[in-house]
Design a protein around this motif. Sequence first.
Motif, mmCIF file in Angstrom:
data_model
loop_
_atom_site.group_PDB
_atom_site.id
_atom_site.type_symbol
_atom_site.label_atom_id
_atom_site.label_comp_id
_atom_site.label_asym_id
_atom_site.label_seq_id
_atom_site.Cartn_x
_atom_site.Cartn_y
_atom_site.Cartn_z
ATOM 1 N N PRO A 120 0.821 -1.221 0.000
ATOM 2 C CA PRO A 120 0.000 0.000 0.000
ATOM 3 C C PRO A 120 0.850 1.265 0.000
ATOM 4 C CG PRO A 120 -0.013 -1.039 2.165
ATOM 5 C CD PRO A 120 0.635 -2.021 1.234
ATOM 6 N N ARG A 121 0.268 2.322 -0.561
ATOM 7 C CA ARG A 121 0.864 3.663 -0.504
ATOM 8 C C ARG A 121 0.098 4.420 0.576
ATOM 9 N NH1 ARG A 121 3.182 0.115 -3.840
ATOM 10 N NH2 ARG A 121 4.384 1.090 -5.534
ATOM 11 N N PRO A 122 0.590 4.405 1.819
ATOM 12 C CA PRO A 122 -0.205 4.874 2.967
ATOM 13 C C PRO A 122 -0.618 6.340 2.882
ATOM 14 C CG PRO A 122 1.736 3.661 3.688
ATOM 15 C CD PRO A 122 1.903 3.915 2.236
ATOM 16 N N MET A 123 -1.879 6.586 3.218
ATOM 17 C CA MET A 123 -2.461 7.921 3.347
ATOM 18 C C MET A 123 -2.460 8.710 2.035
ATOM 19 S SD MET A 123 -1.237 9.145 7.176
ATOM 20 C CE MET A 123 -2.352 10.552 7.189
ATOM 21 N N THR A 124 -2.326 8.016 0.916
ATOM 22 C CA THR A 124 -2.430 8.711 -0.373
ATOM 23 C C THR A 124 -3.863 8.723 -0.892
ATOM 24 O OG1 THR A 124 -1.881 6.664 -1.573
ATOM 25 C CG2 THR A 124 -0.053 8.140 -1.004
ATOM 26 N N ASP A 125 -4.756 8.005 -0.216
ATOM 27 C CA ASP A 125 -6.163 7.969 -0.628
ATOM 28 C C ASP A 125 -6.991 9.019 0.100
ATOM 29 O OD1 ASP A 125 -5.955 6.836 1.856
ATOM 30 O OD2 ASP A 125 -7.305 5.148 1.436
ATOM 31 N N ASP A 151 0.402 14.568 5.169
ATOM 32 C CA ASP A 151 0.965 13.796 6.271
ATOM 33 C C ASP A 151 1.396 12.408 5.791
ATOM 34 O OD1 ASP A 151 0.715 15.772 8.175
ATOM 35 O OD2 ASP A 151 -1.228 15.082 8.902
ATOM 36 N N PHE A 152 2.330 11.810 6.551
ATOM 37 C CA PHE A 152 2.874 10.497 6.215
ATOM 38 C C PHE A 152 2.524 9.480 7.300
ATOM 39 C CE2 PHE A 152 5.892 13.725 4.711
ATOM 40 C CZ PHE A 152 5.943 13.428 3.357
ATOM 41 N N SER A 153 2.437 8.225 6.893
ATOM 42 C CA SER A 153 2.311 7.110 7.828
ATOM 43 C C SER A 153 2.973 5.897 7.191
ATOM 44 C CB SER A 153 0.841 6.801 8.125
ATOM 45 O OG SER A 153 0.723 5.604 8.869
ATOM 46 N N ASP A 198 9.684 0.652 -3.397
ATOM 47 C CA ASP A 198 8.797 1.287 -4.376
ATOM 48 C C ASP A 198 7.629 1.987 -3.688
ATOM 49 O OD1 ASP A 198 10.352 0.521 -6.484
ATOM 50 O OD2 ASP A 198 9.054 -1.117 -7.154
ATOM 51 N N ALA A 199 7.075 1.372 -2.645
ATOM 52 C CA ALA A 199 5.941 1.967 -1.939
ATOM 53 C C ALA A 199 6.355 3.255 -1.226
ATOM 54 C CB ALA A 199 5.362 0.969 -0.943
ATOM 55 N N VAL A 200 7.527 3.258 -0.592
ATOM 56 C CA VAL A 200 8.009 4.462 0.084
ATOM 57 C C VAL A 200 8.259 5.583 -0.922
ATOM 58 C CG1 VAL A 200 9.886 5.465 1.432
ATOM 59 C CG2 VAL A 200 9.001 3.210 2.032
ATOM 60 N N VAL A 201 8.936 5.239 -2.017
ATOM 61 C CA VAL A 201 9.255 6.249 -3.037
ATOM 62 C C VAL A 201 7.981 6.827 -3.639
ATOM 63 C CG1 VAL A 201 10.260 6.566 -5.333
ATOM 64 C CG2 VAL A 201 11.540 5.344 -3.558
ATOM 65 N N ASP A 202 7.028 5.959 -3.991
ATOM 66 C CA ASP A 202 5.765 6.441 -4.558
ATOM 67 C C ASP A 202 5.036 7.352 -3.579
ATOM 68 O OD1 ASP A 202 6.168 5.115 -6.895
ATOM 69 O OD2 ASP A 202 4.675 3.545 -6.554
ATOM 70 N N THR A 203 4.994 6.960 -2.307
ATOM 71 C CA THR A 203 4.295 7.751 -1.301
ATOM 72 C C THR A 203 4.929 9.126 -1.140
ATOM 73 O OG1 THR A 203 3.636 5.755 -0.097
ATOM 74 C CG2 THR A 203 3.601 7.827 1.123
ATOM 75 N N LEU A 204 6.252 9.176 -1.047
ATOM 76 C CA LEU A 204 6.938 10.453 -0.900
ATOM 77 C C LEU A 204 6.727 11.334 -2.133
ATOM 78 C CD1 LEU A 204 10.290 9.260 0.723
ATOM 79 C CD2 LEU A 204 8.402 10.437 1.857
#
Length: 338
Positions: free
Chosen positions: A198-203, A208-210, A241-247
């Motif tokens: 999952p890409r956290p908190m992008t929905d 903010d980040f989680s 990949d998930a961290v990079v996408d989220t950032l």
Amino acid sequence: MLILGIETSCDETGVALYDSERGLLAHALHSQVSLHAEYGGVVPELASRDHVRKLLPLLREILQRAGASPNAIEGVAYTRGPGLIGALLVGAAIGRGLAWTWNIPAIGVHHMEGHLLAPMLEPEPPEFPFVALLVSGGHSLLVEVDGVGRYRILGESVDDAAGEAFDKTAKLLGLPYPGGPALAQLAEQGDPQRFRFPRPMTDRPGCDFSFSGLKTAAINTWRGLEPTPANRADVARAFEDAVVDTLAIKCRRALQATRLRRLVVAGGVGANRRLRERLRELVAELGGQVYYPRLEFCTDNGAMIAYAGWRRLTAGQREGMAIEVLPRWPLDSLPAVD
């Protein structure tokens, strides 16, 4: 103005000399990785003791390399916080002691302000205003920066910071400490199509980040696999990949919300190659420019503390008589420098 910078917030001892006319004259860094490796993480008491052992020898080293005399130093900057209280106290006590001995001013610097201003040490520094992504082992922040001390927090981590999540996931996969760089190296061998975390908190709106849920996804996936090199690499790749996408998603939101097109990326995670590539593409797509400190200044270092201290000392800011450190210190509480 010649400034001595001292960084002792965690597990790296950094010392530097910055001259306001000639730039960075010398810097030295001692890493405690080998000291803490057998424990799988930083042991605060050991970190403090090692700072005591290393700080003055590093000071003598940079003075010799710069060909400078202690009598030429006109100000001392040290990390006041945030960080490990014992480690901070070592730098504060030595920094203030030297300043008293030499009868020069001292200033306590915010560790994250140091990271934020680290790109100013480069030949082509960013101009204000800009958006800054500060990602390290203990912090994940998106900040709108209008000038030194003029900060507006756009988003921050509500649980684990990005670097902390990297280290914990690396430990789960059996990688050596420090885990972040080892996980990134292993991810180069992974299959990017096999797992999607999952890409956290992008929905939801906001910046903010989680990363705790992402860490849990990695744990649950890894528990169902045989501990083979291929499985380990594939999980590492999915996590990175998930961290990079989220950032990247959060940076896009921050740039669009502020209508700024300059992005500064600093902190240890800012050295990640895949993150740099993704953000370079993102900012180019928006018609902007991204700025990084050199790789050696992505991690904790004395040069960034010396520079930040110079900006504040030249603005007339000084410390009182008491030695005080702040293990927790909001970035947006700092006074502005005109």
